[in-house]
Each structure stands twice: as structure tokens, then as C-alpha cells.
Motif scaffolding. Structure first.
Motif, PDB file in Angstrom:
ATOM      1  N   VAL A 200       1.075  -1.315   0.116  1.00 53.35           N
ATOM      2  CA  VAL A 200       0.029  -0.097   0.118  1.00 53.35           C
ATOM      3  C   VAL A 200       0.855   1.488   0.165  1.00 53.35           C
ATOM      4  N   LEU A 201       1.881   1.135   1.009  1.00 53.78           N
ATOM      5  CA  LEU A 201       2.734   2.408   0.930  1.00 53.78           C
ATOM      6  C   LEU A 201       3.447   2.675  -0.274  1.00 53.78           C
ATOM      7  N   VAL A 206       0.913   6.154  -6.587  1.00 55.49           N
ATOM      8  CA  VAL A 206       0.809   6.427  -8.190  1.00 55.49           C
ATOM      9  C   VAL A 206      -0.779   6.315  -8.290  1.00 55.49           C
ATOM     10  N   ILE A 207      -1.535   5.546  -7.291  1.00 57.22           N
ATOM     11  CA  ILE A 207      -2.865   5.737  -7.617  1.00 57.22           C
ATOM     12  C   ILE A 207      -3.462   7.045  -7.342  1.00 57.22           C
ATOM     13  N   ASP A 208      -2.761   7.794  -6.249  1.00 56.26           N
ATOM     14  CA  ASP A 208      -3.218   9.573  -6.182  1.00 56.26           C
ATOM     15  C   ASP A 208      -2.932  10.058  -7.429  1.00 56.26           C
ATOM     16  N   GLN A 209      -1.665   9.789  -8.075  1.00 56.37           N
ATOM     17  CA  GLN A 209      -1.291  10.403  -9.300  1.00 56.37           C
ATOM     18  C   GLN A 209      -2.439  10.218 -10.423  1.00 56.37           C
ATOM     19  N   LEU A 240      -5.475  -2.820  -8.923  1.00 54.69           N
ATOM     20  CA  LEU A 240      -5.626  -1.247  -8.919  1.00 54.69           C
ATOM     21  C   LEU A 240      -4.343  -0.487  -9.519  1.00 54.69           C
ATOM     22  N   ALA A 241      -3.339  -0.996  -8.800  1.00 53.36           N
ATOM     23  CA  ALA A 241      -1.868  -0.095  -8.854  1.00 53.36           C
ATOM     24  C   ALA A 241      -1.507  -0.446 -10.177  1.00 53.36           C
ATOM     25  N   ASP A 242      -1.597  -1.443 -10.779  1.00 49.13           N
ATOM     26  CA  ASP A 242      -1.368  -1.678 -12.143  1.00 49.13           C
ATOM     27  C   ASP A 242      -1.919  -0.955 -13.353  1.00 49.13           C
ATOM     28  N   VAL A 243      -3.368  -0.789 -12.968  1.00 47.49           N
ATOM     29  CA  VAL A 243      -4.050   0.325 -13.886  1.00 47.49           C
ATOM     30  C   VAL A 243      -3.722   1.445 -13.711  1.00 47.49           C
ATOM     31  N   ALA A 244      -3.568   2.121 -12.358  1.00 47.04           N
ATOM     32  CA  ALA A 244      -3.208   3.462 -12.110  1.00 47.04           C
ATOM     33  C   ALA A 244      -1.783   3.757 -12.807  1.00 47.04           C
ATOM     34  N   ARG A 245      -0.727   2.708 -12.588  1.00 47.52           N
ATOM     35  CA  ARG A 245       0.670   2.935 -13.279  1.00 47.52           C
ATOM     36  C   ARG A 245       0.561   3.013 -14.709  1.00 47.52           C
TER      37      ARG A 245
END
Length: 265
Positions: A200-201, A206-209, A240-245
Motif C-alpha cells: 500500500v505504501l 501512483v494511485i493518487d496520481q 488497481l495499482a497496475d491500472v493506475a501505473r
């Protein structure tokens, strides 16, 4: 199912001494496992192996770490000391939901059978075990306080292999084994939580971006932007992180393409 009677013949003193020594060795080995903080699957496999030495007559042992709130899928993690045990434990826990380990866990008591092929308590499991050439079983609940955390099932190819003496030694072994298994489960859960928090950390920025990019393009709220990311994640079956990245990297590539100097015609 048979239970040893008080009048059963006691083992010879020489055998008693050897069995006691094997039990003590098994308990010492468990203590060393706890001190070494082994990973959960490795610890379960070691405990199953030690149980073979600690329980007189055992040809193989299966150890199941059980979920307290699941009947149809009650095994959280398992280990065996020998290959032939894999099918037996698969049958009793995963296929038939009946057998010595299941009964020991549900009744919280030691379970013995010296003729599995004709065992009426397990009309489906018993005959199948007999056809596999396994005729005796000794099952022990692994308890910490009032909670059943798992079960150990010792199997033997011969009939009437386990007696009261074997059951008593098995019960003595099961007590420290239960504590070791319980502590290893807690440690594994704590390590998994640490890994999730670390992820999460690492992924939150990257999710916030990505949320910021969506808001800038659409004027949506942060909640709606996050919902859009989650919808894409679920539809594509990606994290989710991969989509955001990917979204952020695509925005960076587009920005660089727009600002790159163009050569004249």
C-alpha cells in the motif's frame, strides 16, 4: 472405530523407554522449530515428520491446519510426511468431509481405528483407505486452550497398530505441536499483513496520481475518479495499482510527445 481398553497389554519396558526417547526427541525438535521461526508450510511439514517418530507404529502422518468457520473448505494449510498420505487427507478433508482427522477436530478428542476398511463411522472414507492398503489410524486434535487449530492423523498399513500407549504419546506430542502450529500461523498472518501494508505504501502515490489525472480530465470528484479506476481494474482483472501505473505512464508519454521538438519539413 475402536478405542483401547484399560486392560490392554502394556508395551515392554524396553519399548517404552525407546518410545519415550522418540517422543522427547520430537518435542525438542518442535522447540527448535519455534526458535527458528520457520515459514508456515515448512514448519507444518517438519512437525508431520517429527510426529512419525513420536507416535509408535506410524507409517505416515498428515497435519491439517483448520479454519474454525468453514465446513466445506476446512483446511487452511496442510502437510504430509509421506506420499501415500496425500490421497487419504485429500479424501477426508476435501472430498468426503469424513475421516479420523475430521472427527478428532469436531469432537476434540483422540480417535482410533484398527480396521478402516470396516469402520462404520466413516462408511465412505474407511473402505477407500482400506483399498489403498491403509488399515489403522490415530487422529489427534491440535488444541490451544479451547480452540481447535488443526488435527494430526497418523496412518499405518497394518491392522490394530495403535493402542492406548500410542495414543498417550501422541497426545503428549500434540500439545507442543499445537502451540507451534498456532504461533506459526500468527507469525505468517503478521508477515502477510506487513507485506500488504508495504505494498500500500509503495502503490498509494501512483494511485493518487492517477486519480489526479482523471479529475483533471473529467472534473470528477476524487471518489468518482477512484471508482473509475476500480471499475477498470475489475473489468480487466488487473490490480488497481497496475491500472493506475499504466494511466500515469501513458500520460507521461503523451506529455513528452507533445513537448518534443519537431524537425522541419
Amino acid at each position: 472405530m475402536t478405542f483401547p481398553q484399560d486392560g490392554d497389554e502394556s508395551p515392554a519396558s524396553g519399548q517404552l523407554t525407546a518410545d519415550d526417547a522418540n517422543l522427547q526427541a520430537g518435542i525438542r525438535d518442535i522447540a527448535n522449530l519455534v526458535a527458528d521461526s520457520r515459514p508456515l508450510p515448512e514448519l507444518l511439514a517438519e512437525v508431520a515428520t517429527f510426529a512419525v517418530g513420536a507416535i509408535p507404529g506410524a507409517d505416515g502422518v498428515g497435519l491439517a491446519l483448520l479454519r474454525a468457520d468453514r465446513v466445506d473448505d476446512m483446511v487452511e494449510e496442510s502437510a504430509v510426511s509421506a506420499g501415500f498420505v496425500v490421497e487419504l487427507d485429500r479424501l477426508q478433508y476435501g472430498g468426503l468431509h469424513e475421516g479420523p482427522g475430521v472427527t478428532a477436530a469436531l469432537t476434540r478428542r483422540t480417535v482410533l481405528s484398527g480396521s478402516l476398511g470396516g469402520e462404520k463411522l466413516w462408511p465412505r472414507f474407511g473402505p477407500r483407505a482400506g483399498r489403498l492398503g491403509v488399515h489403522s489410524a490415530l487422529a489427534l486434535p491440535l488444541m490451544v486452550g479451547d480452540d481447535v487449530v488443526g488435527a494430526i492423523t497418523a496412518y499405518a498399513f497394518g491392522k490394530d497398530v495403535f493402542d492406548r500407549h500410542a495414543a498417550e504419546l501422541g497426545e503428549l506430542f500434540a500439545r507442543p505441536a499445537a502451540v507451534a502450529v498456532h504461533n506459526a500461523r500468527i507469525l505468517a498472518a503478521a508477515l502477510a499483513l506487513t507485506d500488504r501494508l508495504q505494498e500500500v505504501l509503495l502503490t498509494r502515490p501512483v494511485i493518487d496520481q492517477a486519480i489526479g489525472l482523471i479529475r483533471g480530465r473529467t472534473g470528477r470528484s476524487a471518489e468518482d475518479a477512484l471508482a473509475q479506476l476500480r471499475a477498470i481494474s475489475q473489468a480487466d482483472q488487473r490490480k488497481l495499482a497496475d491500472v493506475a501505473r499504466d494511466l500515469v505512464e501513458e500520460a507521461v508519454r503523451s506529455a513528452r510527445a507533445r513537448t518534443a521538438p519537431r524537425s522541419g519539413v
